[in-house]
Design a protein around this motif. Structure first.
Motif, PDB file in Angstrom:
ATOM      1  N   LEU A  65       0.827  -1.209   0.000  1.00 45.91           N
ATOM      2  CA  LEU A  65       0.000   0.000   0.000  1.00 45.91           C
ATOM      3  C   LEU A  65       0.865   1.264   0.000  1.00 45.91           C
ATOM      4  O   LEU A  65       0.581   2.231  -0.714  1.00 45.91           O
ATOM      5  CB  LEU A  65      -0.936   0.019   1.210  1.00 45.91           C
ATOM      6  N   ASP A  66       1.924   1.271   0.803  1.00 46.86           N
ATOM      7  CA  ASP A  66       2.776   2.459   0.833  1.00 46.86           C
ATOM      8  C   ASP A  66       3.578   2.629  -0.455  1.00 46.86           C
ATOM      9  O   ASP A  66       3.915   3.752  -0.824  1.00 46.86           O
ATOM     10  CB  ASP A  66       3.707   2.427   2.056  1.00 46.86           C
ATOM     11  N   THR A  67       3.862   1.532  -1.130  1.00 43.19           N
ATOM     12  CA  THR A  67       4.556   1.624  -2.423  1.00 43.19           C
ATOM     13  C   THR A  67       3.643   2.303  -3.443  1.00 43.19           C
ATOM     14  O   THR A  67       4.082   3.168  -4.209  1.00 43.19           O
ATOM     15  CB  THR A  67       4.955   0.216  -2.916  1.00 43.19           C
ATOM     16  N   MET A  96       7.089  11.146   2.353  1.00 37.66           N
ATOM     17  CA  MET A  96       6.880  10.374   3.584  1.00 37.66           C
ATOM     18  C   MET A  96       6.434   8.944   3.261  1.00 37.66           C
ATOM     19  O   MET A  96       6.811   7.990   3.940  1.00 37.66           O
ATOM     20  CB  MET A  96       5.847  11.052   4.501  1.00 37.66           C
ATOM     21  N   GLU A  97       5.625   8.798   2.194  1.00 32.44           N
ATOM     22  CA  GLU A  97       5.180   7.445   1.808  1.00 32.44           C
ATOM     23  C   GLU A  97       6.384   6.569   1.457  1.00 32.44           C
ATOM     24  O   GLU A  97       6.417   5.377   1.780  1.00 32.44           O
ATOM     25  CB  GLU A  97       4.220   7.494   0.608  1.00 32.44           C
ATOM     26  N   ALA A  98       7.388   7.186   0.806  1.00 35.76           N
ATOM     27  CA  ALA A  98       8.594   6.428   0.459  1.00 35.76           C
ATOM     28  C   ALA A  98       9.335   6.011   1.733  1.00 35.76           C
ATOM     29  O   ALA A  98       9.876   4.897   1.810  1.00 35.76           O
ATOM     30  CB  ALA A  98       9.496   7.274  -0.441  1.00 35.76           C
ATOM     31  N   ILE A  99       9.339   6.887   2.727  1.00 33.58           N
ATOM     32  CA  ILE A  99       9.970   6.550   4.011  1.00 33.58           C
ATOM     33  C   ILE A  99       9.185   5.416   4.689  1.00 33.58           C
ATOM     34  O   ILE A  99       9.767   4.476   5.236  1.00 33.58           O
ATOM     35  CB  ILE A  99      10.066   7.805   4.917  1.00 33.58           C
ATOM     36  N   HIS A 100       7.862   5.475   4.600  1.00 33.75           N
ATOM     37  CA  HIS A 100       7.051   4.396   5.189  1.00 33.75           C
ATOM     38  C   HIS A 100       7.387   3.049   4.538  1.00 33.75           C
ATOM     39  O   HIS A 100       7.609   2.058   5.225  1.00 33.75           O
ATOM     40  CB  HIS A 100       5.555   4.667   4.991  1.00 33.75           C
ATOM     41  N   ALA A 101       7.377   3.053   3.201  1.00 30.07           N
ATOM     42  CA  ALA A 101       7.621   1.792   2.483  1.00 30.07           C
ATOM     43  C   ALA A 101       8.994   1.238   2.857  1.00 30.07           C
ATOM     44  O   ALA A 101       9.169   0.029   3.043  1.00 30.07           O
ATOM     45  CB  ALA A 101       7.508   2.019   0.978  1.00 30.07           C
ATOM     46  N   LEU A 164      -7.932   1.329   4.491  1.00 32.53           N
ATOM     47  CA  LEU A 164      -7.354   0.066   4.008  1.00 32.53           C
ATOM     48  C   LEU A 164      -6.049  -0.340   4.703  1.00 32.53           C
ATOM     49  O   LEU A 164      -5.646  -1.505   4.620  1.00 32.53           O
ATOM     50  CB  LEU A 164      -7.142   0.135   2.490  1.00 32.53           C
ATOM     51  N   PHE A 165      -5.394   0.575   5.359  1.00 35.26           N
ATOM     52  CA  PHE A 165      -4.179   0.226   6.097  1.00 35.26           C
ATOM     53  C   PHE A 165      -4.481  -0.566   7.385  1.00 35.26           C
ATOM     54  O   PHE A 165      -3.621  -1.243   7.930  1.00 35.26           O
ATOM     55  CB  PHE A 165      -3.430   1.496   6.522  1.00 35.26           C
ATOM     56  N   TYR A 166      -5.700  -0.411   7.880  1.00 39.79           N
ATOM     57  CA  TYR A 166      -5.929  -0.784   9.280  1.00 39.79           C
ATOM     58  C   TYR A 166      -6.066  -2.271   9.564  1.00 39.79           C
ATOM     59  O   TYR A 166      -5.826  -2.712  10.693  1.00 39.79           O
ATOM     60  CB  TYR A 166      -7.088   0.048   9.845  1.00 39.79           C
ATOM     61  N   LEU A 190       4.304   5.606  14.067  1.00 38.34           N
ATOM     62  CA  LEU A 190       4.751   6.818  13.366  1.00 38.34           C
ATOM     63  C   LEU A 190       4.154   6.872  11.964  1.00 38.34           C
ATOM     64  O   LEU A 190       3.766   7.938  11.480  1.00 38.34           O
ATOM     65  CB  LEU A 190       6.284   6.852  13.305  1.00 38.34           C
ATOM     66  N   ILE A 191       4.072   5.719  11.322  1.00 40.55           N
ATOM     67  CA  ILE A 191       3.436   5.663  10.000  1.00 40.55           C
ATOM     68  C   ILE A 191       1.964   6.023  10.131  1.00 40.55           C
ATOM     69  O   ILE A 191       1.434   6.847   9.384  1.00 40.55           O
ATOM     70  CB  ILE A 191       3.608   4.263   9.355  1.00 40.55           C
ATOM     71  N   LEU A 192       1.317   5.414  11.115  1.00 45.07           N
ATOM     72  CA  LEU A 192      -0.112   5.652  11.325  1.00 45.07           C
ATOM     73  C   LEU A 192      -0.392   7.144  11.548  1.00 45.07           C
ATOM     74  O   LEU A 192      -1.366   7.688  11.033  1.00 45.07           O
ATOM     75  CB  LEU A 192      -0.569   4.824  12.530  1.00 45.07           C
ATOM     76  N   ASP A 194       1.288   9.652  10.362  1.00 45.24           N
ATOM     77  CA  ASP A 194       1.350  10.330   9.053  1.00 45.24           C
ATOM     78  C   ASP A 194       0.111  10.034   8.224  1.00 45.24           C
ATOM     79  O   ASP A 194      -0.463  10.927   7.601  1.00 45.24           O
ATOM     80  CB  ASP A 194       2.591   9.880   8.269  1.00 45.24           C
ATOM     81  N   GLU A 195      -0.291   8.769   8.195  1.00 48.12           N
ATOM     82  CA  GLU A 195      -1.460   8.401   7.371  1.00 48.12           C
ATOM     83  C   GLU A 195      -2.701   9.142   7.863  1.00 48.12           C
ATOM     84  O   GLU A 195      -3.558   9.531   7.062  1.00 48.12           O
ATOM     85  CB  GLU A 195      -1.716   6.890   7.374  1.00 48.12           C
ATOM     86  N   ALA A 196      -2.780   9.328   9.172  1.00 45.52           N
ATOM     87  CA  ALA A 196      -3.920  10.058   9.721  1.00 45.52           C
ATOM     88  C   ALA A 196      -3.918  11.501   9.197  1.00 45.52           C
ATOM     89  O   ALA A 196      -4.957  12.022   8.779  1.00 45.52           O
ATOM     90  CB  ALA A 196      -3.882  10.024  11.239  1.00 45.52           C
TER      91      ALA A 196
HETATM   92 FE   FE2 Z   1       2.271   5.852   4.021  1.00 46.27          FE
END
Ligand code: FE2
Ligand code: FE2
Length: 319
Positions: A65-67, A96-101, A164-166, A190-192, A194-196
């Motif tokens: 999903l983060d990709t 930030m999504e790239a950092i999450h992935a 969809l992440f949850y 920390l990812i959560l 950001d997604e929020a």
């Molecule tokens: Fe993300």
């Protein structure tokens, strides 16, 4: 879209989009890198952890999903927004999504062998439900041609971020709530966070576009949105069964998924779809972070002390 005759420079001196500056500042305030979290402290607990397979699959699914958010989601939406400040905010989110992935790989590399990691990434390619949700969301990202399809892509993005992440976030939080794999869960927290922020921000921009549509179009788009959510919800239920039924957690995860589906709709300014249900207190305990190992002097830790923006709602940034 860019006007190729006159190139305009982004001017942050005066707001061209309400709240773009607030969202930008919030994202930079909560900036983090995976290497700041000592995931290696989980190695001992990991070695004797019974359900490694579930954990690895959950992280693999989240990585997918983060990709997509990195490579397609934020890029495509940003490309089609008119406002230069909003474009910049989404580009920052994309970074930030790239950092999450990459963070999931950081956890994988710390805990698993190369062979195990390769197997998980193969599993991601073969899992029907993961591929289904990736396809459904990406199709919307790839079909932006006008304001209506842009809104649909933003709707899809908020579903990904806030809903969809949850099914995946549940497990690390559930374990951390019991004192297991706490450092890896800190990365997830920390990812959560950001997604929020992304769900709230993209949802807000989407609402501004939605307001410009005539009432008839709004009704049509709402109907489309609820149907789209329902299709993805049914897929999430199957995914949850497949991942969690063997360890007896499917029912709890499903509740958490419904709870977050309602949150996604709220971010989009739409009425909730599911009845309120109590969420497993262990998961909520995993989010609230007594388990913090992160040591910052600023608000960068995972303490969810995110500034409130009253202009949206009182609780907007209370993730
Ligand atoms: Fe993300
Ligand atoms: Fe995101």
């Amino acid at each position: 879209m860019f006007n190729l005759n006159t190139f305009e420079a982004v001017n942050w001196n005066r707001p061209t989009s309400e709240l773009a500056d607030v969202f930008w500042k919030q994202q930079t305030k909560q900036y983090w890198l995976e290497t700041e979290v000592p995931v290696s402290k989980d190695i001992l607990k990991w070695k004797s952890f019974e359900h490694q397979d579930v954990y690895k699959k959950v992280l693999g699914g989240l990585t997918l999903l983060d990709t997509i958010q990195t490579n397609i989601g934020m890029n495509e939406i940003s490309k089609h927004l008119d406002d230069l400040q909003e474009k910049a905010v989404l580009t920052l989110f994309g970074a930030m999504e790239a950092i999450h992935a990459r963070s999931y790989s950081y956890i994988f590399t710390t805990l698993c062998s190369n062979q195990e990691i390769d197997e998980v990434f193969e599993w991601v390619k073969e899992n029907k439900q993961l591929q289904f949700k990736a396809k459904k969301i990406s199709e919307q990202y790839k079909s932006i041609t006008d304001k209506e399809s842009l809104w649909k892509a933003m709707f899809s993005s908020v579903l990904l971020e806030s809903f969809l992440f949850y099914s995946g976030f549940f497990y690390p939080l559930y374990l951390a709530g019991q004192g297991l794999m706490k450092n890896s869960a800190e990365v997830i927290s920390l990812i959560l966070r950001d997604e929020a922020l992304h769900g709230v921000s993209v949802g807000y921009f989407a609402q501004n576009i939605f307001k410009t549509f005539p009432e008839e179009k709004q009704t049509e788009l709402k109907l489309w949105g609820y149907q789209f959510l329902l299709e993805l919800y049914e897929n999430e239920m199957k995914y949850t069964e497949e991942i969690y039924s063997d360890i007896g957690l499917a029912a709890e995860v499903k509740k958490y998924v419904r709870y977050n589906a309602n949150k996604a709709l709220a971010n989009l300014g739409l009425d909730k779809m599911f009845d309120d249900e109590a969420i497993d207190p262990i998961v909520m305990n995993g989010i609230r972070t007594d388990s913090v190992t992160h040591d910052f002097f600023s608000q960068k830790g995972n303490s969810y002390t995110i500034a409130k923006v009253k202009a949206i709602t009182d609780n907007t940034f209370k993730f």
